[in-house]
Write an enzyme that holds these catalytic residues in place. Structure first.
Site, PDB file in Angstrom:
ATOM      1  N   GLU A   1       0.843  -1.194   0.000  1.00 57.65           N
ATOM      2  CA  GLU A   1       0.000   0.000   0.000  1.00 57.65           C
ATOM      3  C   GLU A   1       0.881   1.247   0.000  1.00 57.65           C
ATOM      4  O   GLU A   1       1.816   1.345   0.801  1.00 57.65           O
ATOM      5  CB  GLU A   1      -0.912   0.019   1.228  1.00 57.65           C
ATOM      6  CG  GLU A   1      -1.938   1.124   1.157  1.00 57.65           C
ATOM      7  CD  GLU A   1      -2.837   1.165   2.386  1.00 57.65           C
ATOM      8  OE1 GLU A   1      -4.028   1.470   2.240  1.00 57.65           O
ATOM      9  OE2 GLU A   1      -2.355   0.904   3.492  1.00 57.65           O
TER      10      GLU A   1
ATOM     11  N   GLY B   1       3.393   1.744  10.476  1.00 57.93           N
ATOM     12  CA  GLY B   1       3.741   0.872  11.586  1.00 57.93           C
ATOM     13  C   GLY B   1       3.202  -0.531  11.422  1.00 57.93           C
ATOM     14  O   GLY B   1       3.752  -1.487  11.963  1.00 57.93           O
ATOM     15  N   ALA B   2       2.108  -0.661  10.674  1.00 58.71           N
ATOM     16  CA  ALA B   2       1.497  -1.968  10.455  1.00 58.71           C
ATOM     17  C   ALA B   2       0.653  -1.877   9.194  1.00 58.71           C
ATOM     18  O   ALA B   2       0.295  -0.785   8.742  1.00 58.71           O
ATOM     19  CB  ALA B   2       0.638  -2.382  11.649  1.00 58.71           C
TER      20      ALA B   2
ATOM     21  N   HIS C   1      -6.812  -1.891  15.209  1.00 58.66           N
ATOM     22  CA  HIS C   1      -6.935  -1.056  14.017  1.00 58.66           C
ATOM     23  C   HIS C   1      -6.800  -1.906  12.757  1.00 58.66           C
ATOM     24  O   HIS C   1      -7.627  -1.826  11.831  1.00 58.66           O
ATOM     25  CB  HIS C   1      -5.850   0.023  14.052  1.00 58.66           C
ATOM     26  CG  HIS C   1      -5.806   0.920  12.855  1.00 58.66           C
ATOM     27  ND1 HIS C   1      -6.291   2.207  12.864  1.00 58.66           N
ATOM     28  CD2 HIS C   1      -5.321   0.728  11.605  1.00 58.66           C
ATOM     29  CE1 HIS C   1      -6.115   2.759  11.684  1.00 58.66           C
ATOM     30  NE2 HIS C   1      -5.522   1.872  10.886  1.00 58.66           N
ATOM     31  N   GLU C   2      -5.755  -2.735  12.713  1.00 56.14           N
ATOM     32  CA  GLU C   2      -5.523  -3.549  11.519  1.00 56.14           C
ATOM     33  C   GLU C   2      -6.607  -4.617  11.356  1.00 56.14           C
ATOM     34  O   GLU C   2      -6.966  -4.976  10.227  1.00 56.14           O
ATOM     35  CB  GLU C   2      -4.140  -4.197  11.576  1.00 56.14           C
ATOM     36  CG  GLU C   2      -2.988  -3.226  11.746  1.00 56.14           C
ATOM     37  CD  GLU C   2      -2.974  -2.098  10.730  1.00 56.14           C
ATOM     38  OE1 GLU C   2      -3.406  -2.325   9.570  1.00 56.14           O
ATOM     39  OE2 GLU C   2      -2.556  -0.979  11.068  1.00 56.14           O
TER      40      GLU C   2
ATOM     41  N   GLU D   1      -8.948   4.326   6.801  1.00 56.20           N
ATOM     42  CA  GLU D   1      -8.158   4.685   7.974  1.00 56.20           C
ATOM     43  C   GLU D   1      -8.971   5.324   9.091  1.00 56.20           C
ATOM     44  O   GLU D   1      -8.765   5.022  10.271  1.00 56.20           O
ATOM     45  CB  GLU D   1      -6.996   5.599   7.561  1.00 56.20           C
ATOM     46  CG  GLU D   1      -6.067   4.986   6.511  1.00 56.20           C
ATOM     47  CD  GLU D   1      -5.443   3.674   6.955  1.00 56.20           C
ATOM     48  OE1 GLU D   1      -5.502   3.343   8.161  1.00 56.20           O
ATOM     49  OE2 GLU D   1      -4.913   2.969   6.083  1.00 56.20           O
TER      50      GLU D   1
END
Length: 893
Positions: free
Chosen positions: A173, A309-310, A345-346, A368
């Site tokens: 991404e 970060g992920a 979140h992920e 997001e």
């Protein structure tokens, strides 16, 4: 122990609930039905729209040591209009053979040409390709990078031997699947994927789906074949390979959840694994659609990135190790919370982004903003003792800090180039998006909002959407005025400012005269006509029931049946600033202790920001900050202490700094004395976190006792490298490193060289950049480009030096541009420069940053231009801020 038992009991109750209600979670078919159709003209694209993929068969053979890979891909494509060529994305790929196979078996050799600027590959047939179904077969090769984009390698110390080993990972991404495979690399070109990889027999390979089969090959190799993915966007494909181990369990919904990490990680993965098993069924139930893959892994990658970060690859999340594995030797209390919230979140992305994907990057906020909102929701649900909702205030403030500058942009933004895609991931996309969602949910009710979300998920599964599709789903669920409010807050940039004039109470009633304006950090931008936002207000007088009011005009008035202090943004879910007249603010200060923690924190942050921007004197914000007692809730206390540290950092006058430091110590040192320097067995995580914040703040303001204790503990490393191990290791290192002598710095550097884990190594290296001493900081910069630290640690050293020495760091980076570009992936370079100058207040930097921005294409320069605008704002406001803070602290002693 008390917190652990409470969390375990909560987890058990949730699992039981999930089992009892899972029948209500619909299982959506793995792909939408119907024949492929051309991409709609309303969706942007770099490709000709004359074809669409339906399925990929990819096989890759990576050579981790040579940093190269070879591959073959067979793509089922439907051609819609006659053309002599097919154009796909490809970046850094070398094609050795390409052919097109028709349904009747006819084979056409293709000639390949490359457009490096457009990042495309053109496969020319030399004759017309008739409409129909084909198989495009390509043999190609590519490079394995050393920065987190495309297929990349990370080196890290083996936990058993200490010797460096190499793992491979992918990050696609936004536009980097094209570095891995020729593809239709845009979100609306969804397809299914079969992936296989030829890898060393002693290495683990992992992808989105479970392993379907393995075949032993000559030369110590094996072919690993993964099951077919659901229909998905190319940027969600994942491949990883290395000396890994996997710990897994079954979640209550029957899905296997696992953590893949470097061999030897052991129990460090357990907290994340158990959290994942807890989170996934909760999302099943909330969205009303069961997670459709048979497994969900989270893969720990050593290292870090300036960009992310992920990453939410479907069924194969990738997270950097520091925010996934809980290491008792190094994980801080805030780090433990981040493991839970980042994974949440992920995991939310598995629905919002993966199952339903934005049609184009203009709507990346749909991914997001919603993932951030859902992460906070589930984190707060399972960890109520963390008081996690207060983090929403920090998110709001972070968004407004960017949104109040002239360089802001709408939440739904226009994205057309690759660089614009890479720069779209900012705090407006994440935090403003999240804040707007929270405001809308509160306005229409949680039940109505959830019903709309479930309709949206079921209606658009395995397809692509735009923001308007979500608003339509909400309206259909009964969300009145959602479209009106959402369109304004997502398409109109900027921060609304609500001026509130509270009149004297008469006959038990108080009148509020309201005026809309726009909040700006640029004083020169405060005149002229401003937008009018439909603003959902939640007004509370005293402890009475709140009153809802939708303000749709520039001016309005509201009457409340009370004479108590009036809070307009009760619950702090409105995305606007509230500027009260003096009398109304005095009443709120007087009743401050009776407000809920969320309102206390939101009110003081709002007023501090208004004061910093010059809408009112700094004393207004400082009065509210001072109203929080040292005995308050641990989470609120930690955040307030952090704000005091920020106020201290505004000042440059030694006497004023001493006075503010004395005030901070007087209120907050007793809280640290009560907690003690060391964690207590069984204490709440929030107490451990508060202790860390108190040590950090008191150390930052030069508290002699804390600084001496930090140095004493640092010196203990010489005799026992594990003497600092524990949740406060990073905190004590930070205080010691900030105040480091040359001997202290040399000791830290030696420990970095001896570290046996990547996270520990990076912790030491990062702290080498903390020194206030300019000569030591210069040596840290030289170390960063010496080749001794790994690339990600080196870039962290540089950004850390930039906090205290932004001008020196900027000059150093410009003088070593080529070397430093090699340390940072292209997508993160502009943000890297922005971080370096984020604390500068030197007017000489204006010209330097302008000159650097002029060297960049406009679509890459955005973060640098934003940083320049922020610097100009600080130069305009800092002198006044310093004078007003100094005057207040002198009076308030």
């Amino acid at each position: 122990m008390r917190s652990s038992l409470r969390n375990l009991a909560t987890a058990g109750a949730v699992i039981a609930f999930a089992v009892s209600t899972s029948v209500f979670a619909a299982t959506v078919p793995p792909a939408a039905s119907g024949a492929p159709v051309p991409l709609a003209e309303t969706v942007p694209s770099d490709l000709p729209r004359n074809a669409r993929p339906t399925h990929y068969r990819i096989e890759v053979t990576p050579d981790a040591q040579k940093l190269t890979f070879s591959g073959t891909v067979s793509i089922d494509v439907t051609v819609f209009t006659a053309s002599d060529a097919l154009t796909l994305h490809g970046n850094g790929l070398t094609v050795s053979d390409a052919k097109l196979v028709a349904e009747n078996g006819t084979v056409t050799a293709l000639q390949t040409s490359v457009d490096e600027k457009a990042q495309t590959l053109r496969f020319a047939a030399g004759k017309a390709i008739a409409p129909g179904k084909y198989r495009l077969e390509v043999t190609y090769a590519g490079k394995i990078g050393t920065q987190p984009s495309g297929l990349f390698a990370l080196d890290y110390p083996d936990r058993r031997t200490g010797k460096d080993v190499r793992g491979l990972f992918t990050q696609f991404e936004a536009p980097d699947a094209r570095r891995f495979v020729p593809s239709f690399d845009e979100p609306s070109y969804k397809a299914t994927f079969d992936l296989s990889a030829i890898v060393p027999a002693d290495r683990m390979a992992v992808s989105n789906m479970p392993v379907k089969g393995q075949e032993v090959l000559p030369g110590g190799l094996k072919r690993v074949t993964f099951a077919t993915t659901p229909k998905m966007s190319s940027y969600l494909l994942f491949f990883g390979m290395g000396d890994f181990e996997r710990t897994a369990t079954k979640a209550a919904d029957g899905v296997e959840v696992g953590i893949v990490s470097p061999t030897g990680s052991g129990a460090k993965a357990d907290y994340a694994r158990d959290g994942l098993a807890q989170i996934l069924p909760w999302f099943d139930d909330y969205f009303g659609v069961k997670f459709p893959l048979p497994k969900l892994d989270n893969i720990a990658a050593p290292g870090s990135s300036q960009f992310f970060g992920a990453m939410e690859n479907w069924g194969a999340i990738m997270s950097f190790e520091r925010i996934l594995l809980l290491d008792p030797a190094t994980t801080s209390p805030s780090g433990k919370q981040s493991i839970y919230s980042v994974q949440a979140h992920e995991t939310a992305h598995q629905w919002f982004g993966d199952l339903v994907t934005m049609a184009w990057w203009d709507d990346i906020w749909l991914n997001e903003g919603f993932a951030s909102w859902m992460a906070d929701k589930v984190t707060d649900h399972f960890n109520p003792e963390w008081n996690w909702k207060l983090n929403g205030i920090d998110g709001r403030e972070g968004a407004m800090a960017l949104d109040a500058l002239p360089t802001t942009h709408p939440v739904v933004q226009k994205v057309r180039t690759v660089s614009e895609m890479e720069q779209a991931f900012d705090s407006i996309t994440y935090q403003k998006g999240q804040a707007v969602i929270s405001m809308l949910e509160d306005y229409v009710s949680a039940d109505t909002w959830r019903a709309g979300m479930q309709t949206y998920m079921r209606s658009h599964a395995y397809s692509n959407t735009a923001s308007r599709d979500l608003w339509a789903a909400m309206e259909s669920a009964g969300g009145k005025d959602v479209d009106l409010i959402a369109e304004a807050f997502t398409h109109t940039p900027g921060v609304p400012l609500l001026r509130v004039n509270v009149s004297a109470c008469a006959d038990g009633k108080t009148r509020l005269d309201l005026t809309q304006d726009a909040f700006s950090l640029d004083p020169s931008a405060r005149g002229g006509e401003k937008p009018i936002w439909p603003m959902p207000l939640l007004i509370r007088a005293g402890n009475g029931e709140p009153m809802r009011h939708l303000m749709t005009s520039k001016t309005d008035s509201v009457t409340v049946n009370s004479c108590d202090a009036v809070l307009v943004n009760a619950g702090q879910l409105g995305y606007y600033r509230t500027l009260y007249n003096a009398k109304a603010l005095d009443a709120l200060v007087s009743s401050f202790g009776s407000l809920a923690p969320i309102d206390q924190y939101g009110l003081l942050r709002d007023n501090l920001s208004l004061s910093l921007a010059g809408y009112q004197n700094m004393s207004a914000g400082l009065r509210l900050l001072s109203a929080v007692p040292g005995t308050t809730d641990a989470t609120l206390a930690g955040k307030v202490v952090g704000q005091w540290e920020g106020v201290y950092g505004l000042l440059d006058d030694a006497r004023a700094k001493d006075r503010i430091a004395a005030r901070i110590s007087k209120t907050w040192a007793p809280r640290l004395d009560k907690l003690g320097f060391d964690p207590v067995a069984g204490e709440p995580l929030t107490d451990t976190k508060l202790r860390a914040q108190l040590i950090d703040t008191l150390g930052s303001i030069g508290d002699k006792r804390v600084v001496a204790e930090a140095r004493r503990r640092l010196q203990g490393l010489a005799a026992d490298p594990k003497s600092l191990d524990g949740p406060l290791k990073g905190t004590w290192l930070s205080v010691a490193a900030t105040n480091a002598t040359r001997a202290d710095w040399d000791l830290l550097r030696g420990q970095a060289g001896k570290a046996t884990s990547f996270v520990e190594r990076q912790l030491y290296y990062t702290n080498l950049g903390m020194a206030r001493d300019e000569a030591i900081a210069k040596d840290a910069l030289e170390l960063a480009v010496s080749g001794t630290p790994d690339a990600t640690s080196a870039s962290q050293i540089i950004t850390t030096v930039g906090r205290a020495h932004p001008e020196m760091t900027f000059d150093f980076v410009r003088a070593h541009q080529a070397a430093i570009d090699g340390l940072i992936e292209h997508s993160g370079r502009a943000r890297f420069f922005a971080r370096i100058v984020a604390s500068s207040t030197n007017p000489e930097m204006v010209g330097k940053i302008e000159a650097y921005a002029a060297t960049l294409p406009a679509d890459e320069a955005k973060p640098v231009v934003q940083a320049l605008t922020g610097l100009k704002e600080r130069l305009a406001n800092r002198p006044r801020q310093r004078v007003e803070v100094a005057a207040w602290v002198k009076r308030a002693r």
